[in-house]
Design a protein around this motif. Structure first.
Motif, PDB file in Angstrom:
ATOM      1  N   VAL A  78       0.786  -1.321  -0.058  1.00 42.98           N
ATOM      2  CA  VAL A  78      -0.002   0.108  -0.215  1.00 42.98           C
ATOM      3  C   VAL A  78       0.873   1.418  -0.150  1.00 42.98           C
ATOM      4  N   VAL A  79       0.773   2.050  -1.008  1.00 44.63           N
ATOM      5  CA  VAL A  79       1.364   3.434  -0.973  1.00 44.63           C
ATOM      6  C   VAL A  79       0.564   4.579  -0.386  1.00 44.63           C
ATOM      7  N   GLU A  80       0.827   5.412   0.356  1.00 43.80           N
ATOM      8  CA  GLU A  80       0.137   6.606   0.674  1.00 43.80           C
ATOM      9  C   GLU A  80       0.694   7.749  -0.140  1.00 43.80           C
ATOM     10  N   VAL A  81      -0.493   8.594  -0.532  1.00 43.41           N
ATOM     11  CA  VAL A  81      -0.177   9.588  -1.383  1.00 43.41           C
ATOM     12  C   VAL A  81      -1.067  10.902  -0.832  1.00 43.41           C
ATOM     13  N   ALA A  82      -0.378  12.092  -0.530  1.00 40.05           N
ATOM     14  CA  ALA A  82      -1.126  13.057  -0.059  1.00 40.05           C
ATOM     15  C   ALA A  82      -2.268  13.515  -0.695  1.00 40.05           C
ATOM     16  N   LYS A  83      -3.425  13.997   0.112  1.00 41.54           N
ATOM     17  CA  LYS A  83      -4.740  14.192  -0.740  1.00 41.54           C
ATOM     18  C   LYS A  83      -4.455  15.823  -1.025  1.00 41.54           C
ATOM     19  N   PRO A  84      -4.625  16.151  -2.224  1.00 42.76           N
ATOM     20  CA  PRO A  84      -4.431  17.523  -2.629  1.00 42.76           C
ATOM     21  C   PRO A  84      -5.943  18.134  -2.492  1.00 42.76           C
ATOM     22  N   SER A  85      -5.842  19.619  -2.220  1.00 35.03           N
ATOM     23  CA  SER A  85      -7.208  20.262  -2.172  1.00 35.03           C
ATOM     24  C   SER A  85      -7.073  21.490  -2.794  1.00 35.03           C
TER      25      SER A  85
ATOM     26  N   GLU B 297      -5.591  16.434  -9.769  1.00 39.71           N
ATOM     27  CA  GLU B 297      -5.897  14.984  -9.862  1.00 39.71           C
ATOM     28  C   GLU B 297      -4.719  14.381 -10.531  1.00 39.71           C
ATOM     29  N   ALA B 298      -4.205  15.017 -11.855  1.00 38.46           N
ATOM     30  CA  ALA B 298      -3.117  14.726 -12.589  1.00 38.46           C
ATOM     31  C   ALA B 298      -1.937  14.623 -11.573  1.00 38.46           C
ATOM     32  N   ARG B 299      -1.790  15.715 -10.877  1.00 38.17           N
ATOM     33  CA  ARG B 299      -0.469  15.957 -10.078  1.00 38.17           C
ATOM     34  C   ARG B 299      -0.469  14.562  -8.858  1.00 38.17           C
ATOM     35  N   GLN B 300      -1.780  14.331  -8.501  1.00 28.84           N
ATOM     36  CA  GLN B 300      -1.637  13.449  -7.498  1.00 28.84           C
ATOM     37  C   GLN B 300      -1.313  12.040  -8.337  1.00 28.84           C
ATOM     38  N   ALA B 301      -1.514  11.718  -9.490  1.00 29.46           N
ATOM     39  CA  ALA B 301      -0.902  10.797  -9.979  1.00 29.46           C
ATOM     40  C   ALA B 301       0.495  10.809 -10.224  1.00 29.46           C
ATOM     41  N   THR B 302       1.121  11.960 -10.532  1.00 30.38           N
ATOM     42  CA  THR B 302       2.526  12.122 -10.343  1.00 30.38           C
ATOM     43  C   THR B 302       3.116  11.815  -9.188  1.00 30.38           C
ATOM     44  N   ASP B 303       2.343  12.352  -8.243  1.00 29.03           N
ATOM     45  CA  ASP B 303       2.866  12.275  -6.911  1.00 29.03           C
ATOM     46  C   ASP B 303       2.776  10.675  -6.443  1.00 29.03           C
ATOM     47  N   ALA B 304       1.708  10.019  -7.027  1.00 30.17           N
ATOM     48  CA  ALA B 304       1.671   8.419  -6.663  1.00 30.17           C
ATOM     49  C   ALA B 304       2.849   7.642  -7.235  1.00 30.17           C
ATOM     50  N   ARG B 305       3.371   8.209  -8.376  1.00 32.61           N
ATOM     51  CA  ARG B 305       4.374   7.606  -8.959  1.00 32.61           C
ATOM     52  C   ARG B 305       5.833   7.769  -8.310  1.00 32.61           C
ATOM     53  N   ASP B 306       5.906   8.964  -7.826  1.00 33.81           N
ATOM     54  CA  ASP B 306       7.100   9.355  -7.141  1.00 33.81           C
ATOM     55  C   ASP B 306       7.278   8.501  -5.649  1.00 33.81           C
TER      56      ASP B 306
ATOM     57  N   THR C 157      -4.322  10.119   2.479  1.00 27.21           N
ATOM     58  CA  THR C 157      -3.793  10.342   3.685  1.00 27.21           C
ATOM     59  C   THR C 157      -5.297   9.988   4.658  1.00 27.21           C
ATOM     60  N   GLU C 158      -6.514   9.959   4.144  1.00 22.34           N
ATOM     61  CA  GLU C 158      -7.758   9.704   4.706  1.00 22.34           C
ATOM     62  C   GLU C 158      -8.119   8.181   4.546  1.00 22.34           C
ATOM     63  N   GLY C 159      -7.097   7.428   4.049  1.00 21.14           N
ATOM     64  CA  GLY C 159      -7.390   5.988   3.897  1.00 21.14           C
ATOM     65  C   GLY C 159      -8.407   5.633   2.361  1.00 21.14           C
ATOM     66  N   ASN C 160      -8.676   6.768   1.672  1.00 21.85           N
ATOM     67  CA  ASN C 160      -9.449   6.467   0.688  1.00 21.85           C
ATOM     68  C   ASN C 160      -8.495   5.717  -0.463  1.00 21.85           C
ATOM     69  N   VAL C 161      -8.944   4.664  -1.279  1.00 20.42           N
ATOM     70  CA  VAL C 161      -8.318   4.204  -2.279  1.00 20.42           C
ATOM     71  C   VAL C 161      -8.288   4.877  -3.436  1.00 20.42           C
ATOM     72  N   LEU C 162      -7.307   5.199  -4.198  1.00 21.18           N
ATOM     73  CA  LEU C 162      -7.031   6.168  -5.469  1.00 21.18           C
ATOM     74  C   LEU C 162      -7.190   5.197  -6.663  1.00 21.18           C
TER      75      LEU C 162
END
Length: 460
Positions: free
Chosen positions: A129-136, A277-286, A414-419
Motif C-alpha cells: 500500500v502506497v500512501e499519497v497526500a490528498k490535494p485540495s 488529480e493529474a498531479r496526484q498521479a505524478t505524486d503517486a508515481r514518485d 492520507t484519509e485512507g481512501n483508495v485512489l
C-alpha cells in the motif's frame, strides 16, 4: 569460452574471457572471406580466394586482427549475459593474447572492465500500500489562476512618473569594456523585476523617468565577451504600466464563454481540481518509487555518476568549471536520485517480465524528436547510427515496468481512501512518462550533432 569475474567495486567488475579455438575459428573464416572480397589474387576470382592463400598474401596477423575486432564485442555481450551482469557504461577492453599463426594453439584472451548495475532486491509488491497526500483546491489557487487570466487581457499605458517594479520600460543599452562599446541594443522592452536581463539592471532602472539614463556594472551573458565585466549605460525612452480590467461579469463575458464572474470562478476551480488529480498521479508515481527504495542501500557507479554530473552542470551554467558549490551539490543530488531511480526501475521491469516492442521504441524516439522540432525518421536513424538505440529500449522498459508495478499495488490518500489511477496508467501514461536526464542528454546531443551537420552543409 571460459569467463572469470573479479569484483573491483560494488559497481565495477573485471571479466577475463578465454576463447577456445573452435569458437574463434568461425570469426577467422569470416575475416578471410571479407578480406578476399577486397583483394585481387592472380588465379582466383574475388571472393573465392582460399583461406590459406589469404593468410600467406595478407598475413595471418591482419586476418586475426579483423577477427578479433568482430569477435570481442559479441563474446563480451555473451559473457555479460552468461554472468548476468548489467553494464551501465562502455567497457574498457584489453586483448591480451591472440594466436600468431593458423597452427598456433594460443587461445584468444581479453579482459573487460566495466561499471555494472548493483545487485538490488526489491520488496514484494503483493499487498503493498502506497500512501499519497490528498490535494485540495484553495481559494488562493483559484484567485491566482484568475489573476493570470486577467493579466492576459491587460493593456500597457504610458505613465509620467519614475519606473517601478512591474512597469515596462523601453530602453537603450550600451555595454562597454575599457571604454570601448562591445554590445548595444535600442528600443528594448523590459519588465522591471522580471530578472530576465543583466544583473543589476532592475536596481539601475528603478526610479528613472523617460529621458533619463544611468550606468551600472554587470557581467555580460552572451556574445564573444560572455562572462566578462562591463560598464552598461542604459537610457529610458518610455515607461508604461499594466492596466488590468476589473474583475466583474463584463470581464467574465470577455474572457470566457460564461456570463458571470461566479460561473467563471467555478469553472476555474474545476480546472484546478483536474490538474490536482493529474498531479496526484505524478505524486503517486514518485511515492511508489520511493516506497521501493525504502531501506535499500544502492551503491552508484562512480564513473557514470561523474559523467552525468558534468552533463547536468552544462545545463545549469555556461561554464561548468566555474560552477558554485550550491550548483555542484544540486547537480550531484539530482544525478544520484536519477541513478537510483533508474536502477530500481530496471530491476522492476525485469521482475515484471516487461517486453519492449520496436514500435514502442520508435514512438518514444519520435516524441523526443518532436520536442526538438526534428524529423522523426531522421532522428531515429541518427540514434541507431550512434549506437544509442539500446538506451531508448531501456528507457521504454523502465516506463512500462513502472506502470506495471503501479498497477500491482494499492494507492490510498492520507484519509485512507483508495485512489483510482487507471486512467493515468494506460498507454498514454507510458508515452508521456518524463525522460531521464540521461535520455534527454543523449537526445540533445544527437539533435545538436544533426543541427551542426545541417549548418556545415548550408555553409558549403
Amino acid at each position: 569460452m571460459k569467463i572469470s569475474v573479479r569484483n573491483l567495486e560494488p559497481t565495477k567488475v573485471k571479466l577475463t574471457v578465454t576463447v577456445d579455438p573452435e569458437e574463434f575459428n568461425p570469426y577467422l573464416d569470416a575475416a578471410r572471406k571479407e578480406i578476399g572480397k577486397q583483394v585481387n589474387v592472380p588465379g582466383f576470382r574475388k571472393g573465392h580466394v582460399p583461406g590459406k592463400i589469404i593468410d600467406q598474401r595478407i598475413g595471418f596477423g591482419a586476418v586475426a586482427g579483423e577477427a578479433v575486432n568482430a569477435a570481442v564485442p559479441e563474446l563480451y555481450s555473451k559473457a555479460l549475459e552468461e554472468k548476468k551482469i548489467h553494464p551501465m557504461a562502455q567497457p574498457e577492453l584489453d586483448v591480451q593474447e591472440v594466436p600468431a599463426s593458423a597452427s598456433d594453439d594460443t587461445k584468444v584472451k581479453f579482459t573487460a572492465t566495466v561499471e555494472r548495475r548493483p545487485d538490488v532486491e526489491l520488496p514484494s509488491l503483493e499487498g503493498m500500500v502506497v500512501e499519497v497526500a490528498k490535494p485540495s483546491v484553495s481559494d488562493e489557487d483559484v484567485d491566482k489562476r484568475l489573476e493570470n487570466l486577467r493579466q492576459r487581457f491587460g493593456t500597457l499605458v504610458g505613465v509620467d512618473r519614475p519606473a517601478a517594479k512591474g512597469d515596462f520600460a523601453n530602453i537603450d543599452l550600451d555595454a562597454q569594456i575599457d571604454g570601448e562599446s562591445v554590445d548595444s541594443q535600442e528600443g528594448v522592452s523590459y519588465e522591471l523585476g522580471s530578472g530576465t536581463m543583466l544583473d543589476g539592471i532592475d536596481e539601475a532602472l528603478e526610479g528613472l523617468s523617460a529621458g533619463e539614463e544611468t550606468t551600472f556594472e554587470s557581467t555580460l551573458q552572451g556574445g564573444e565577451h560572455e562572462g566578462e565585466k562591463a560598464t552598461v549605460k542604459v537610457k529610458v525612452n518610455s515607461v508604461k504600466a499594466e492596466e488590468l480590467p476589473e474583475l466583474n461579469d463584463d470581464f467574465a463575458q470577455e474572457a470566457s464563454e460564461f456570463d458571470t464572474l461566479d460561473e467563471l470562478k467555478a469553472d476555474i476551480r474545476k480546472q484546478c481540481e483536474a490538474d490536482l488529480e493529474a498531479r496526484q498521479a505524478t505524486d503517486a508515481r514518485d511515492a511508489f518509487i520511493a516506497k521501493l527504495q525504502e531501506g535499500l542501500e544502492i551503491p552508484l557507479p562512480k564513473g557514470v555518476k561523474k559523467d552525468m554530473v558534468e552533463q547536468q552542470l552544462k545545463g545549469m551554467t555556461p561554464d561548468p568549471e566555474k560552477a558554485t558549490k550550491e550548483q555542484k551539490d544540486e547537480a550531484e543530488a539530482t544525478v544520484e536520485k536519477e541513478l537510483r531511480d533508474q536502477i530500481v526501475l530496471d530491476v522492476l521491469s525485469e521482475q515484471m517480465d516487461v517486453k519492449v516492442s520496436q514500435n514502442e521504441v520508435f514512438q518514444f524516439l519520435a516524441s523526443i524528436a518532436q520536442q526538438y522540432g526534428m524529423d522523426p525518421n531522421r532522428f531515429i536513424q541518427a540514434i541507431i547510427q550512434n549506437g544509442q538505440i539500446g538506451s531508448a529500449v531501456q528507457e521504454v522498459g523502465r516506463s512500462k515496468g513502472m506502470v506495471a508495478g503501479m498497477k500491482a499495488v494499492t494507492f490510498k490518500d492520507t484519509e485512507g481512501n483508495v485512489l483510482d489511477l487507471s486512467k493515468y496508467l494506460g498507454e498514454a501514461a507510458e508515452e508521456e512518462e518524463e525522460q531521464s536526464v540521461e535520455a534527454a542528454s543523449a537526445a540533445a546531443a544527437v539533435a545538436d550533432e544533426i543541427a551542426n551537420k545541417d549548418e556545415e552543409n548550408t555553409a558549403e
